[in-house]
Design an enzyme around this catalytic site. Structure first.
Site, PDB file in Angstrom:
ATOM      1  CB  SER A 146       2.786  -1.929   0.118  1.00  0.00           C
ATOM      2  OG  SER A 146       3.577  -0.754   0.247  1.00  0.00           O
ATOM      3  CE1 TYR A 161      -0.916   0.585  -2.772  1.00  0.00           C
ATOM      4  CE2 TYR A 161       0.685   1.164  -1.093  1.00  0.00           C
ATOM      5  CZ  TYR A 161       0.352   0.469  -2.234  1.00  0.00           C
ATOM      6  OH  TYR A 161       1.281  -0.344  -2.838  1.00  0.00           O
TER       7      TYR A 161
HETATM    8  P1  NAP Z   1       0.776  -0.948 -11.787  1.00  0.00           P
HETATM    9  O1  NAP Z   1       1.809  -0.932 -12.852  1.00  0.00           O
HETATM   10  O2  NAP Z   1      -0.190   0.190 -11.693  1.00  0.00           O
HETATM   11  O3  NAP Z   1       0.003  -2.329 -11.860  1.00  0.00           O
HETATM   12  C1  NAP Z   1      -1.253  -2.538 -11.287  1.00  0.00           C
HETATM   13  C2  NAP Z   1      -1.876  -3.736 -11.965  1.00  0.00           C
HETATM   14  O4  NAP Z   1      -3.155  -3.989 -11.345  1.00  0.00           O
HETATM   15  C3  NAP Z   1      -2.108  -3.512 -13.437  1.00  0.00           C
HETATM   16  O5  NAP Z   1      -1.715  -4.664 -14.151  1.00  0.00           O
HETATM   17  C4  NAP Z   1      -3.605  -3.308 -13.523  1.00  0.00           C
HETATM   18  O6  NAP Z   1      -4.065  -3.828 -14.775  1.00  0.00           O
HETATM   19  C5  NAP Z   1      -4.092  -4.169 -12.382  1.00  0.00           C
HETATM   20  N1  NAP Z   1      -5.422  -3.745 -11.947  1.00  0.00           N
HETATM   21  C6  NAP Z   1      -5.773  -2.540 -11.446  1.00  0.00           C
HETATM   22  N2  NAP Z   1      -7.096  -2.515 -11.228  1.00  0.00           N
HETATM   23  C7  NAP Z   1      -7.584  -3.729 -11.617  1.00  0.00           C
HETATM   24  C8  NAP Z   1      -8.871  -4.309 -11.652  1.00  0.00           C
HETATM   25  N3  NAP Z   1      -9.966  -3.620 -11.241  1.00  0.00           N
HETATM   26  N4  NAP Z   1      -9.008  -5.556 -12.116  1.00  0.00           N
HETATM   27  C9  NAP Z   1      -7.925  -6.258 -12.548  1.00  0.00           C
HETATM   28  N5  NAP Z   1      -6.681  -5.772 -12.528  1.00  0.00           N
HETATM   29  C10 NAP Z   1      -6.518  -4.513 -12.068  1.00  0.00           C
HETATM   30  O7  NAP Z   1       1.464  -0.962 -10.350  1.00  0.00           O
HETATM   31  P2  NAP Z   1       2.521  -1.958  -9.665  1.00  0.00           P
HETATM   32  O8  NAP Z   1       3.456  -1.094  -8.937  1.00  0.00           O
HETATM   33  O9  NAP Z   1       3.038  -2.942 -10.622  1.00  0.00           O
HETATM   34  O10 NAP Z   1       1.577  -2.649  -8.593  1.00  0.00           O
HETATM   35  C11 NAP Z   1       1.452  -4.047  -8.452  1.00  0.00           C
HETATM   36  C12 NAP Z   1       1.232  -4.369  -6.976  1.00  0.00           C
HETATM   37  O11 NAP Z   1       2.431  -4.053  -6.271  1.00  0.00           O
HETATM   38  C13 NAP Z   1       0.118  -3.553  -6.327  1.00  0.00           C
HETATM   39  O12 NAP Z   1      -0.623  -4.371  -5.444  1.00  0.00           O
HETATM   40  C14 NAP Z   1       0.879  -2.494  -5.560  1.00  0.00           C
HETATM   41  O13 NAP Z   1       0.157  -2.018  -4.460  1.00  0.00           O
HETATM   42  C15 NAP Z   1       2.103  -3.292  -5.137  1.00  0.00           C
HETATM   43  N6  NAP Z   1       3.251  -2.472  -4.750  1.00  0.00           N
HETATM   44  C16 NAP Z   1       3.903  -1.710  -5.678  1.00  0.00           C
HETATM   45  C17 NAP Z   1       5.004  -0.953  -5.260  1.00  0.00           C
HETATM   46  C18 NAP Z   1       5.798  -0.101  -6.213  1.00  0.00           C
HETATM   47  O14 NAP Z   1       6.654   0.670  -5.760  1.00  0.00           O
HETATM   48  N7  NAP Z   1       5.580  -0.199  -7.504  1.00  0.00           N
HETATM   49  C19 NAP Z   1       5.403  -0.978  -3.931  1.00  0.00           C
HETATM   50  C20 NAP Z   1       4.713  -1.758  -3.027  1.00  0.00           C
HETATM   51  C21 NAP Z   1       3.638  -2.504  -3.446  1.00  0.00           C
HETATM   52  P3  NAP Z   1      -5.281  -3.233 -15.653  1.00  0.00           P
HETATM   53  O15 NAP Z   1      -5.222  -1.748 -15.537  1.00  0.00           O
HETATM   54  O16 NAP Z   1      -4.966  -3.741 -17.025  1.00  0.00           O
HETATM   55  O17 NAP Z   1      -6.517  -3.834 -15.088  1.00  0.00           O
END
Ligand code: NAP
Length: 256
Positions: A146, A161
């Site tokens: 991130s 985080y």
């Molecule tokens: P999200 O929609 O909350 O997705 C998170 C994913 O991680 C879900 O598919 C969830 O699936 C999975 N997950 C969570 N805990 C888990 C576990 N214990 N075992 C296996 N899978 C798990 O959020 P997102 O924004 O798409 O995030 C994806 C990545 O992008 C993350 O690493 C986040 O830090 C990074 N990121 C996001 C943003 C943003 O603005 N959205 C910005 C910077 C970085 P289940 O609940 O089905 O397990």
């Protein structure tokens, strides 16, 4: 006729790619993008029904329900991938969590829980996949960190985080050196703000939108397709001379 064909370098025909956190948000998109350039995709997360729905639209893909904060599940994911496909070429370590809480109110378990999924699971899955990548002499690992691994987050307070994403960025550099001579590249993709379950509500919340407009050089959140190119660059032969890099796609948030 042109004698150069740069777009073909972004293709992943016949390659096998694991995407963690493929049940929602960025991971769902990453899986579709990799499949669109020819990869066979392994979809991993806890919500298995969602993975199965996605798998139906991605021919040749495999859904594996796993809780990646559990070591045995991480081992099972890589074992099932190798049993099913016999190889793994790309690993996208995307699953991650974050909690908004002041350090004074944050519990040790909350902090440790985030570190287990956001850092330890990435170290472990990379180690397990690298075994087979090193034997094959090639592979690409893309760790989703991130922009908040580069800079502080407050006024959105989330120490666990920031700590975990910063750790992923430097873990990536170390992995790049340990495996660079063995044909395995390791890079970090560091997004700014994108709509997902993690950022739910931000798009419609006025003060969040003001916050984004004030702090990003491009005054908006990223669009869903604005990580596609960066992901493919790092995953494919197009990024063949890139390793240990943290590629920021953040609308310029960290540019000052
Ligand atoms: P999200 O929609 O909350 O997705 C998170 C994913 O991680 C879900 O598919 C969830 O699936 C999975 N997950 C969570 N805990 C888990 C576990 N214990 N075992 C296996 N899978 C798990 O959020 P997102 O924004 O798409 O995030 C994806 C990545 O992008 C993350 O690493 C986040 O830090 C990074 N990121 C996001 C943003 C943003 O603005 N959205 C910005 C910077 C970085 P289940 O609940 O089905 O397990």
């Amino acid at each position: 006729m042109h004698d150069v064909d740069p777009l073909s370098m972004f293709r992943l025909d016949g390659q096998v790619a694991i995407v963690t956190g493929a049940s929602s948000g960025l991971g769902d998109r990453f899986a579709r993008v990799l499949a669109s350039v020819g990869a066979k995709v392994v979809l991993a997360a806890r919500r298995r029904e969602r993975l199965e729905d996605l798998s139906e639209s991605l021919p040749g893909s495999l859904a594996v329900g796993v809780d990646l904060s559990i070591a045995e599940d991480r081992e099972r994911l890589v074992r099932e991938t190798l049993e099913h496909f016999g190889r793994v070429d790309v690993l996208v370590n995307n699953a991650g969590v974050g909690h908004v809480v002041a350090i004074e109110d944050e519990t040790l378990d909350e902090f440790r829980g985030a570190m287990e999924l956001n850092v330890t699971a990435i170290w472990h899955l990379s180690k397990l996949c690298a075994e087979s990548m090193v034997a094959a002499g090639s592979g690409s690992i893309v760790n989703i960190a991130s922009m908040l691994g580069h800079v502080a987050s407050t006024p959105i307070r989330q120490a666990q985080y920031c700590a975990s994403k910063g750790a992923v960025i430097n873990l990536t550099r170390e992995m790049a050196f340990q495996w660079g001579r063995k044909g395995v590249r390791v890079n970090t993709l560091s997004p700014g703000w994108f709509a997902s379950e993690m950022t739910a509500g931000m798009e419609t919340d006025e003060s969040s939108q003001r916050f984004v407009k004030t702090n990003a050089a491009i005054p908006r959140m990223g669009n869903a397709d604005e990580l596609d190119g960066a992901l493919l660059l790092l995953a494919s032969r197009a990024g063949g001379y890139m390793t240990g890099h943290s590629l920021l796609v953040d609308g310029g948030w960290t540019a000052r």
